[in-house]
Design a protein around this motif. Structure first.
Motif, mmCIF file in Angstrom:
data_model
loop_
_atom_site.group_PDB
_atom_site.id
_atom_site.type_symbol
_atom_site.label_atom_id
_atom_site.label_comp_id
_atom_site.label_asym_id
_atom_site.label_seq_id
_atom_site.Cartn_x
_atom_site.Cartn_y
_atom_site.Cartn_z
ATOM 1 N N VAL A 31 -2.177 -12.507 30.631
ATOM 2 C CA VAL A 31 -1.795 -13.526 31.892
ATOM 3 C C VAL A 31 -2.547 -14.932 31.698
ATOM 4 O O VAL A 31 -2.087 -15.864 31.619
ATOM 5 N N ILE A 32 -3.731 -14.465 31.564
ATOM 6 C CA ILE A 32 -4.848 -15.648 31.594
ATOM 7 C C ILE A 32 -4.529 -16.588 30.201
ATOM 8 O O ILE A 32 -4.648 -17.913 30.389
ATOM 9 N N TYR A 33 -4.279 -15.944 29.170
ATOM 10 C CA TYR A 33 -4.081 -16.806 28.047
ATOM 11 C C TYR A 33 -2.934 -17.634 28.100
ATOM 12 O O TYR A 33 -2.718 -18.708 27.433
ATOM 13 N N TRP A 34 -1.887 -17.139 28.751
ATOM 14 C CA TRP A 34 -0.453 -17.901 28.836
ATOM 15 C C TRP A 34 -0.856 -18.787 29.739
ATOM 16 O O TRP A 34 -0.383 -20.298 29.306
ATOM 17 N N LEU A 35 -1.721 -18.806 30.939
ATOM 18 C CA LEU A 35 -2.038 -19.875 31.635
ATOM 19 C C LEU A 35 -2.648 -20.909 30.959
ATOM 20 O O LEU A 35 -2.380 -22.074 31.039
ATOM 21 N N TYR A 36 -3.608 -20.663 30.018
ATOM 22 C CA TYR A 36 -4.213 -21.574 29.051
ATOM 23 C C TYR A 36 -3.164 -22.171 28.184
ATOM 24 O O TYR A 36 -3.243 -23.477 27.999
ATOM 25 N N THR A 37 -2.265 -21.700 27.612
ATOM 26 C CA THR A 37 -1.422 -22.217 26.737
ATOM 27 C C THR A 37 -0.429 -23.035 27.447
ATOM 28 O O THR A 37 -0.229 -24.344 26.799
ATOM 29 N N LEU A 371 -16.028 -34.442 17.557
ATOM 30 C CA LEU A 371 -15.760 -33.285 18.148
ATOM 31 C C LEU A 371 -14.666 -31.995 17.747
ATOM 32 O O LEU A 371 -13.726 -32.555 17.163
ATOM 33 N N THR A 372 -15.188 -30.849 17.704
ATOM 34 C CA THR A 372 -14.228 -29.839 17.349
ATOM 35 C C THR A 372 -13.838 -28.982 18.643
ATOM 36 O O THR A 372 -14.508 -28.268 19.233
ATOM 37 N N PRO A 373 -12.531 -29.142 18.746
ATOM 38 C CA PRO A 373 -11.911 -28.417 19.927
ATOM 39 C C PRO A 373 -11.886 -26.815 19.526
ATOM 40 O O PRO A 373 -11.744 -26.244 18.453
ATOM 41 N N GLU A 374 -12.093 -25.809 20.545
ATOM 42 C CA GLU A 374 -12.055 -24.737 20.267
ATOM 43 C C GLU A 374 -10.520 -24.111 19.818
ATOM 44 O O GLU A 374 -9.376 -24.417 20.463
ATOM 45 N N PRO A 375 -10.486 -23.265 18.559
ATOM 46 C CA PRO A 375 -9.324 -22.851 18.287
ATOM 47 C C PRO A 375 -8.611 -21.829 19.278
ATOM 48 O O PRO A 375 -9.350 -21.034 19.846
ATOM 49 N N GLN A 376 -7.387 -21.730 19.272
ATOM 50 C CA GLN A 376 -6.638 -21.144 20.326
ATOM 51 C C GLN A 376 -7.058 -19.595 20.117
ATOM 52 O O GLN A 376 -7.066 -18.695 20.903
ATOM 53 N N TRP A 377 -6.903 -19.141 18.885
ATOM 54 C CA TRP A 377 -7.367 -17.727 18.360
ATOM 55 C C TRP A 377 -8.652 -17.275 18.881
ATOM 56 O O TRP A 377 -8.717 -16.035 19.425
ATOM 57 N N LEU A 379 -10.198 -18.552 21.460
ATOM 58 C CA LEU A 379 -10.257 -18.519 22.974
ATOM 59 C C LEU A 379 -9.418 -16.817 23.394
ATOM 60 O O LEU A 379 -10.103 -16.456 24.237
ATOM 61 N N PHE A 380 -8.302 -16.846 22.685
ATOM 62 C CA PHE A 380 -7.693 -15.460 22.917
ATOM 63 C C PHE A 380 -8.847 -14.427 22.867
ATOM 64 O O PHE A 380 -8.868 -13.518 23.513
ATOM 65 N N LEU A 381 -9.388 -14.202 21.555
ATOM 66 C CA LEU A 381 -10.189 -13.294 21.323
ATOM 67 C C LEU A 381 -11.354 -13.112 22.333
ATOM 68 O O LEU A 381 -11.695 -12.002 22.833
ATOM 69 N N LEU A 382 -11.881 -14.379 22.901
ATOM 70 C CA LEU A 382 -12.910 -14.500 23.817
ATOM 71 C C LEU A 382 -12.639 -13.849 24.945
ATOM 72 O O LEU A 382 -13.226 -13.167 25.688
ATOM 73 N N ILE A 383 -11.485 -14.370 25.603
ATOM 74 C CA ILE A 383 -10.827 -13.900 26.683
ATOM 75 C C ILE A 383 -10.653 -12.366 26.716
ATOM 76 O O ILE A 383 -11.001 -11.529 27.568
ATOM 77 N N LEU A 384 -10.143 -11.765 25.619
ATOM 78 C CA LEU A 384 -9.839 -10.390 25.711
ATOM 79 C C LEU A 384 -11.077 -9.553 25.465
ATOM 80 O O LEU A 384 -11.356 -8.518 26.445
ATOM 81 N N VAL A 385 -12.169 -10.235 24.809
ATOM 82 C CA VAL A 385 -13.476 -9.452 24.653
ATOM 83 C C VAL A 385 -14.076 -9.337 26.168
ATOM 84 O O VAL A 385 -14.544 -8.328 26.365
ATOM 85 N N LEU A 386 -14.321 -10.419 26.602
ATOM 86 C CA LEU A 386 -14.869 -10.677 28.011
ATOM 87 C C LEU A 386 -14.169 -9.794 28.997
ATOM 88 O O LEU A 386 -14.712 -9.093 29.751
ATOM 89 N N GLY A 387 -12.775 -9.696 29.090
ATOM 90 C CA GLY A 387 -11.945 -8.879 29.919
ATOM 91 C C GLY A 387 -12.293 -7.428 29.752
ATOM 92 O O GLY A 387 -12.614 -6.712 30.669
ATOM 93 N N LEU A 388 -12.295 -7.076 28.757
ATOM 94 C CA LEU A 388 -12.414 -5.606 28.289
ATOM 95 C C LEU A 388 -14.008 -5.299 28.350
ATOM 96 O O LEU A 388 -14.244 -3.957 29.044
ATOM 97 N N ALA A 389 -14.842 -6.008 28.029
ATOM 98 C CA ALA A 389 -16.345 -5.531 28.427
ATOM 99 C C ALA A 389 -16.690 -5.647 29.868
ATOM 100 O O ALA A 389 -17.268 -4.572 30.557
ATOM 101 N N THR A 390 -16.249 -6.290 30.754
ATOM 102 C CA THR A 390 -16.024 -6.688 32.083
ATOM 103 C C THR A 390 -15.438 -5.363 32.503
ATOM 104 O O THR A 390 -15.954 -4.688 33.417
ATOM 105 N N HIS A 432 -11.070 -20.533 31.668
ATOM 106 C CA HIS A 432 -10.195 -19.503 31.587
ATOM 107 C C HIS A 432 -10.860 -18.124 31.036
ATOM 108 O O HIS A 432 -10.501 -17.151 31.554
ATOM 109 N N PRO A 433 -12.133 -18.082 30.220
ATOM 110 C CA PRO A 433 -13.107 -17.036 30.272
ATOM 111 C C PRO A 433 -13.603 -16.613 31.646
ATOM 112 O O PRO A 433 -13.658 -15.479 31.912
ATOM 113 N N TRP A 434 -13.954 -17.725 32.449
ATOM 114 C CA TRP A 434 -14.328 -17.506 33.722
ATOM 115 C C TRP A 434 -13.384 -16.763 34.410
ATOM 116 O O TRP A 434 -13.744 -15.637 35.117
#
Length: 445
Positions: A31-37, A371-377, A379-390, A432-434
């Motif tokens: 859901v959070i990644y969809w909000l980001y997209t 400037l280099t923007p964060e790749p979407q893949w 960010l998705f991996l970061l959201i997933l890892v942070l969510g699972l770890a939490t 979104h990671p927050w």
């Protein structure tokens, strides 16, 4: 005493709590990644924007104020200039004087960010200076309306065509300012362009929250679908002035876009979004160029009283600067804080882009400013890892320890992203990671 049924429920939760937490984290991550997209789609004004949640705390975390350094000088048409010249709009004979004086002072390029689409009483003097110019002069070609229907570029809406939902006006500069043709008719194509005059787009596109973060590099001019020019894509104002400052600029390759990357020959590459826009690396809040002395009032330049050494071997941009009654400023990522959400003048926005391009190629002691923007893949991996770890961490400890661990994770993540951004020109999504960490904690708890 715990009733048997409730006791079994507690025991089941204790046994399967980690599995339940993991499932919850997976659902929230999606859901959070969809909000980001959705934020990306809405910010880029693309089709498919359903939920506009545009939140960019990284704008405030990574703002700074550095000396822009040599290379770019702003000549501002400010209140002081209008009072000194005694007239507004500024008579074009004053532009002619300013360009002449800047040439004499050794400027590399003069960028004129003023509208020149309508005739005035003093056009002949400006025409003469442009035709005799010994340095490149970049003229502003803005749009009265823009469309985003074509991948990799924006389109100036021309009058009387079906390209845009709402027709615009063709704001191309007067023909005498850009052509040596005897025929002054604006609706007839230019046969003999003035060698040292370049047309460029000053168009800017705000994100969905009304903040300017990027500049469109590829713009289809309104003259193209009308058949009065053969330029399918023109450069943004800043890139045109940067390119014109290089030796033999007429022979240099054009800026090309492919697969989300804009390339300037073999010199450098920069990331662009779906509309062909690149992130802007601002040197600081509004008035930074003026604060560090890279500024002169237009009246001083036109009258010849500005110090000539300020302009030698520099790109000089002329435009309205905090001029009362003229709306030519935008909120940018560095407009908050002590400046109280001040807007940045359009000419200073372009100056920041030129500064960034001047330092696109890394040199010893001078890293690239692109400037280099964060790749979407990523960010998705970061959201997933942070969510699972939490989820796993919180489900295995008490509520208080879970709260302490979540707060610590938020702090560590924020400082890590701030360091990554500061030292690597990396623009990361923070919100979104927050959200992934906070909502997973709340859901599991």
């Amino acid at each position: 005493m715990i009733r048997p049924h409730l006791g079994r429920t507690v025991r089941y939760w204790y046994t399967y709590r980690t599995a339940v937490a993991v499932v919850l984290a997976l659902l929230l991550s999606g859901v959070i990644y969809w909000l980001y997209t959705q934020q990306v789609v809405c910010d880029e004004h693309a089709a498919g924007c359903v939920v506009n949640v545009s939140v960019h705390p990284e704008d405030r975390l990574f703002a700074n104020q550095d000396d822009p350094g040599p290379g770019v000088v702003i000549v501002g048409i400010d209140d002081k200039s209008v009072q000194a010249l005694g007239h507004f709009p500024v008579p074009r004979e004053n532009y002619a004087k300013a360009i002449h004086n800047l040439q004499q002072a050794g400027a590399l390029v003069v960028g004129l960010d003023v509208q020149l689409s309508d005739p005035s009483g003093s056009d002949d003097s400006l025409t003469a200076v442009l035709r005799q110019s010994t340095v490149p002069v970049v003229l502003s070609y803005p749009a009265s309306n823009l469309a985003f229907t074509s991948p990799g570029k924006v389109i100036q809406c021309p009058p009387g065509t079906a390209v845009c939902k709402e027709a615009g006006n063709d704001e191309i500069p007067l023909k005498q300012f850009r052509c040596l043709d005897a025929n002054p008719d604006q609706n007839v194509a230019c046969v003999k362009p003035i060698p040292n005059v370049v047309l460029a787009s000053t168009d800017l596109v705000l994100d969905g929250d009304g903040v300017l973060r990027s500049v469109p590099l590829f713009v289809q001019p309104a003259c193209y679908p009308r058949g009065i020019c053969d330029t399918a894509v023109m450069d943004t104002f800043a890139f045109a002035t940067y390119r014109a400052s290089l030796p033999d600029f007429q022979t240099l390759p054009a800026l090309q876009e492919s697969d989300g990357t804009a390339s300037f020959g073999s010199a450098f590459k920069m990331a662009v979004d779906s509309k062909g826009a690149a992130l802007i690396n601002f040197s600081g809040p509004p008035d930074t160029f003026k604060h560090f002395g890279h500024y002169a009032s237009f009246s001083d330049v036109a009258n010849g009283t500005a110090p000539a050494g300020l302009f030698k071997d520099n790109i000089v941009l002329i435009g309205a600067y905090n001029l009362s009654g003229v709306n030519d400023a935008q909120l940018v990522t560095t407009s908050a804080g002590s400046n109280g959400t001040l807007q940045m003048a359009g000419v200073e926005i372009h100056a920041n882009v030129v500064r960034m391009l001047n330092r696109a190629v890394p040199l010893p002691g001078n890293p690239s400013l692109l400037l280099t923007p964060e790749p979407q893949w990523l960010l998705f991996l970061l959201i997933l890892v942070l969510g699972l770890a939490t989820a796993i961490g919180v489900s295995r400890v008490s509520v208080l320890w879970g709260l302490a661990g979540t707060a610590g994770a938020l702090v560590v993540f924020t400082f890590a992203m701030a360091g990554l951004a500061s030292f690597n020109n990396f623009v990361a999504d923070v919100f979104h990671p927050w959200l992934a960490i906070a909502l997973t904690y709340a859901g599991v708890t």
